[in-house]
Design a protein around this motif. Sequence first.
Motif, PDB file in Angstrom:
ATOM      1  N   SER A  58      48.942  30.288  32.724  1.00 27.76           N
ATOM      2  CA  SER A  58      48.018  29.299  33.286  1.00 27.76           C
ATOM      3  C   SER A  58      46.681  29.429  32.562  1.00 27.76           C
ATOM      4  O   SER A  58      46.422  30.404  31.862  1.00 27.76           O
ATOM      5  CB  SER A  58      47.845  29.507  34.793  1.00 27.76           C
ATOM      6  N   SER A  59      45.823  28.426  32.744  1.00 28.03           N
ATOM      7  CA  SER A  59      44.536  28.445  32.055  1.00 28.03           C
ATOM      8  C   SER A  59      43.491  27.741  32.893  1.00 28.03           C
ATOM      9  O   SER A  59      43.807  26.984  33.824  1.00 28.03           O
ATOM     10  CB  SER A  59      44.646  27.773  30.684  1.00 28.03           C
ATOM     11  N   GLY A  60      42.221  28.002  32.566  1.00 24.36           N
ATOM     12  CA  GLY A  60      41.156  27.369  33.321  1.00 24.36           C
ATOM     13  C   GLY A  60      39.786  27.849  32.898  1.00 24.36           C
ATOM     14  O   GLY A  60      39.581  28.291  31.771  1.00 24.36           O
ATOM     15  N   GLN A  61      38.839  27.782  33.840  1.00 24.54           N
ATOM     16  CA  GLN A  61      37.440  28.103  33.593  1.00 24.54           C
ATOM     17  C   GLN A  61      36.993  29.191  34.562  1.00 24.54           C
ATOM     18  O   GLN A  61      37.371  29.193  35.735  1.00 24.54           O
ATOM     19  CB  GLN A  61      36.565  26.851  33.773  1.00 24.54           C
ATOM     20  N   PHE A  62      36.152  30.114  34.058  1.00 21.78           N
ATOM     21  CA  PHE A  62      35.682  31.240  34.862  1.00 21.78           C
ATOM     22  C   PHE A  62      34.168  31.351  34.753  1.00 21.78           C
ATOM     23  O   PHE A  62      33.597  31.257  33.666  1.00 21.78           O
ATOM     24  CB  PHE A  62      36.331  32.531  34.357  1.00 21.78           C
ATOM     25  N   ASP A  63      33.503  31.527  35.893  1.00 19.82           N
ATOM     26  CA  ASP A  63      32.058  31.758  35.940  1.00 19.82           C
ATOM     27  C   ASP A  63      31.790  32.915  36.893  1.00 19.82           C
ATOM     28  O   ASP A  63      32.508  33.086  37.892  1.00 19.82           O
ATOM     29  CB  ASP A  63      31.309  30.519  36.440  1.00 19.82           C
ATOM     30  N   PHE A  64      30.733  33.682  36.624  1.00 21.41           N
ATOM     31  CA  PHE A  64      30.370  34.740  37.551  1.00 21.41           C
ATOM     32  C   PHE A  64      28.864  34.956  37.554  1.00 21.41           C
ATOM     33  O   PHE A  64      28.152  34.596  36.607  1.00 21.41           O
ATOM     34  CB  PHE A  64      31.085  36.058  37.201  1.00 21.41           C
ATOM     35  N   GLN A  65      28.403  35.526  38.651  1.00 24.60           N
ATOM     36  CA  GLN A  65      27.006  35.927  38.775  1.00 24.60           C
ATOM     37  C   GLN A  65      26.977  37.215  39.580  1.00 24.60           C
ATOM     38  O   GLN A  65      27.430  37.244  40.726  1.00 24.60           O
ATOM     39  CB  GLN A  65      26.182  34.834  39.463  1.00 24.60           C
ATOM     40  N   ARG A  66      26.486  38.271  38.980  1.00 26.37           N
ATOM     41  CA  ARG A  66      26.467  39.571  39.634  1.00 26.37           C
ATOM     42  C   ARG A  66      25.225  39.714  40.513  1.00 26.37           C
ATOM     43  O   ARG A  66      24.145  39.279  40.105  1.00 26.37           O
ATOM     44  CB  ARG A  66      26.483  40.654  38.541  1.00 26.37           C
ATOM     45  N   PRO A  67      25.338  40.366  41.689  1.00 22.78           N
ATOM     46  CA  PRO A  67      26.589  40.917  42.213  1.00 22.78           C
ATOM     47  C   PRO A  67      27.273  39.964  43.205  1.00 22.78           C
ATOM     48  O   PRO A  67      26.605  39.281  43.962  1.00 22.78           O
ATOM     49  CB  PRO A  67      26.122  42.177  42.935  1.00 22.78           C
ATOM     50  N   GLY A  68      28.585  39.901  43.107  1.00 25.85           N
ATOM     51  CA  GLY A  68      29.363  39.325  44.189  1.00 25.85           C
ATOM     52  C   GLY A  68      29.701  37.854  44.161  1.00 25.85           C
ATOM     53  O   GLY A  68      30.243  37.342  45.133  1.00 25.85           O
ATOM     54  N   ARG A  69      29.407  37.153  43.058  1.00 23.77           N
ATOM     55  CA  ARG A  69      29.753  35.735  43.026  1.00 23.77           C
ATOM     56  C   ARG A  69      30.584  35.418  41.787  1.00 23.77           C
ATOM     57  O   ARG A  69      30.225  35.801  40.676  1.00 23.77           O
ATOM     58  CB  ARG A  69      28.491  34.871  43.040  1.00 23.77           C
ATOM     59  N   PHE A  70      31.692  34.709  42.004  1.00 26.45           N
ATOM     60  CA  PHE A  70      32.502  34.270  40.867  1.00 26.45           C
ATOM     61  C   PHE A  70      33.319  33.049  41.257  1.00 26.45           C
ATOM     62  O   PHE A  70      33.484  32.724  42.440  1.00 26.45           O
ATOM     63  CB  PHE A  70      33.404  35.391  40.339  1.00 26.45           C
ATOM     64  N   ARG A  71      33.834  32.390  40.225  1.00 27.87           N
ATOM     65  CA  ARG A  71      34.640  31.185  40.431  1.00 27.87           C
ATOM     66  C   ARG A  71      35.708  31.109  39.349  1.00 27.87           C
ATOM     67  O   ARG A  71      35.388  31.077  38.163  1.00 27.87           O
ATOM     68  CB  ARG A  71      33.746  29.948  40.376  1.00 27.87           C
ATOM     69  N   PHE A  72      36.973  31.108  39.755  1.00 23.84           N
ATOM     70  CA  PHE A  72      38.103  30.840  38.863  1.00 23.84           C
ATOM     71  C   PHE A  72      38.620  29.442  39.195  1.00 23.84           C
ATOM     72  O   PHE A  72      38.996  29.175  40.336  1.00 23.84           O
ATOM     73  CB  PHE A  72      39.245  31.837  39.085  1.00 23.84           C
ATOM     74  N   VAL A  73      38.649  28.560  38.209  1.00 20.12           N
ATOM     75  CA  VAL A  73      39.236  27.233  38.400  1.00 20.12           C
ATOM     76  C   VAL A  73      40.459  27.129  37.494  1.00 20.12           C
ATOM     77  O   VAL A  73      40.327  27.036  36.265  1.00 20.12           O
ATOM     78  CB  VAL A  73      38.235  26.113  38.069  1.00 20.12           C
ATOM     79  N   TYR A  74      41.638  27.187  38.092  1.00 21.03           N
ATOM     80  CA  TYR A  74      42.887  27.045  37.342  1.00 21.03           C
ATOM     81  C   TYR A  74      43.168  25.563  37.166  1.00 21.03           C
ATOM     82  O   TYR A  74      43.241  24.817  38.151  1.00 21.03           O
ATOM     83  CB  TYR A  74      44.043  27.715  38.086  1.00 21.03           C
ATOM     84  N   GLN A  75      43.329  25.142  35.917  1.00 21.05           N
ATOM     85  CA  GLN A  75      43.520  23.721  35.623  1.00 21.05           C
ATOM     86  C   GLN A  75      44.955  23.390  35.230  1.00 21.05           C
ATOM     87  O   GLN A  75      45.435  22.303  35.510  1.00 21.05           O
ATOM     88  CB  GLN A  75      42.553  23.318  34.498  1.00 21.05           C
ATOM     89  N   LYS A  76      45.634  24.314  34.565  1.00 17.81           N
ATOM     90  CA  LYS A  76      47.015  24.115  34.125  1.00 17.81           C
ATOM     91  C   LYS A  76      47.819  25.381  34.415  1.00 17.81           C
ATOM     92  O   LYS A  76      47.315  26.485  34.274  1.00 17.81           O
ATOM     93  CB  LYS A  76      47.064  23.822  32.617  1.00 17.81           C
ATOM     94  N   PRO A  77      49.091  25.253  34.811  1.00 17.20           N
ATOM     95  CA  PRO A  77      49.833  24.017  35.079  1.00 17.20           C
ATOM     96  C   PRO A  77      49.576  23.465  36.483  1.00 17.20           C
ATOM     97  O   PRO A  77      49.940  22.333  36.772  1.00 17.20           O
ATOM     98  CB  PRO A  77      51.282  24.451  34.918  1.00 17.20           C
ATOM     99  N   PHE A  78      48.975  24.297  37.384  1.00 21.11           N
ATOM    100  CA  PHE A  78      48.701  23.847  38.740  1.00 21.11           C
ATOM    101  C   PHE A  78      47.220  24.051  39.052  1.00 21.11           C
ATOM    102  O   PHE A  78      46.624  25.024  38.605  1.00 21.11           O
ATOM    103  CB  PHE A  78      49.562  24.606  39.758  1.00 21.11           C
ATOM    104  N   GLU A  79      46.656  23.143  39.827  1.00 22.27           N
ATOM    105  CA  GLU A  79      45.244  23.234  40.175  1.00 22.27           C
ATOM    106  C   GLU A  79      45.047  24.197  41.346  1.00 22.27           C
ATOM    107  O   GLU A  79      45.670  24.055  42.392  1.00 22.27           O
ATOM    108  CB  GLU A  79      44.697  21.853  40.538  1.00 22.27           C
TER     109      GLU A  79
END
Length: 210
Positions: A58-79
């Motif tokens: 699978s693949s997608g976009q990743f963002d983070f901000q320390r401490p304690g915040r992150f976001r994984f957005v999986y785009q393929k094959p499933f959202e």
Amino acid sequence: MKKIFASLLIAGCAQWAWADGLKSLEDFMKTARSGSASFTQTVTAPPRDGQAARSKTSSGQFDFQRPGRFRFVYQKPFEQTIVADGRTLWLYDADLNQVTQRAQEQALGSTPAALVASAPDLAALRGDFTLESAPDEGGLQWVLATPKASGSQLRSVRVGLDGARLAVLDIEDSFGQHSVIRFADMQLNPQLPTGTFSFKVPAGADVLRQ
């Protein structure tokens, strides 16, 4: 005597050659207060009943901000979206239109996310993991992180770094499943949009609280 000295010298050189892993991880945690990257994740289940192991990518976009915040957005094959906002961990499955909500402090502990975004520094990380430098491989410096908590679902994480940039998380869980996350175009300390780590439950979604 010469052989003993040579052996000690070789052992000492090996230790120095492996020391870069922990130093690179420390530099990453000191300098990268936030980050953004694309990622590809390959999950390989252990073989069963004589069948070969199967892999899913699978693949997608990743963002983070320390401490304690992150976001994984999986785009393929499933959202799928995973967001940690500092208090709550949210997991949204678009196909099921279902949200799972958990207290972040209980959910993250000894997880790969702690290595990337949750722990504020190396000392805090050592509270949950035993950290060891590993041999350089593939042009990267490596650290082996083993959870200290008994009964953890995580067996180990190998962290690959390119200097002070995170490049790979190589994860093995207690069930023998192997997951490799490779990050590309890692930007350190970018100006992330307001609301990056906020999550709003989509209309009509079922919410499961754990």
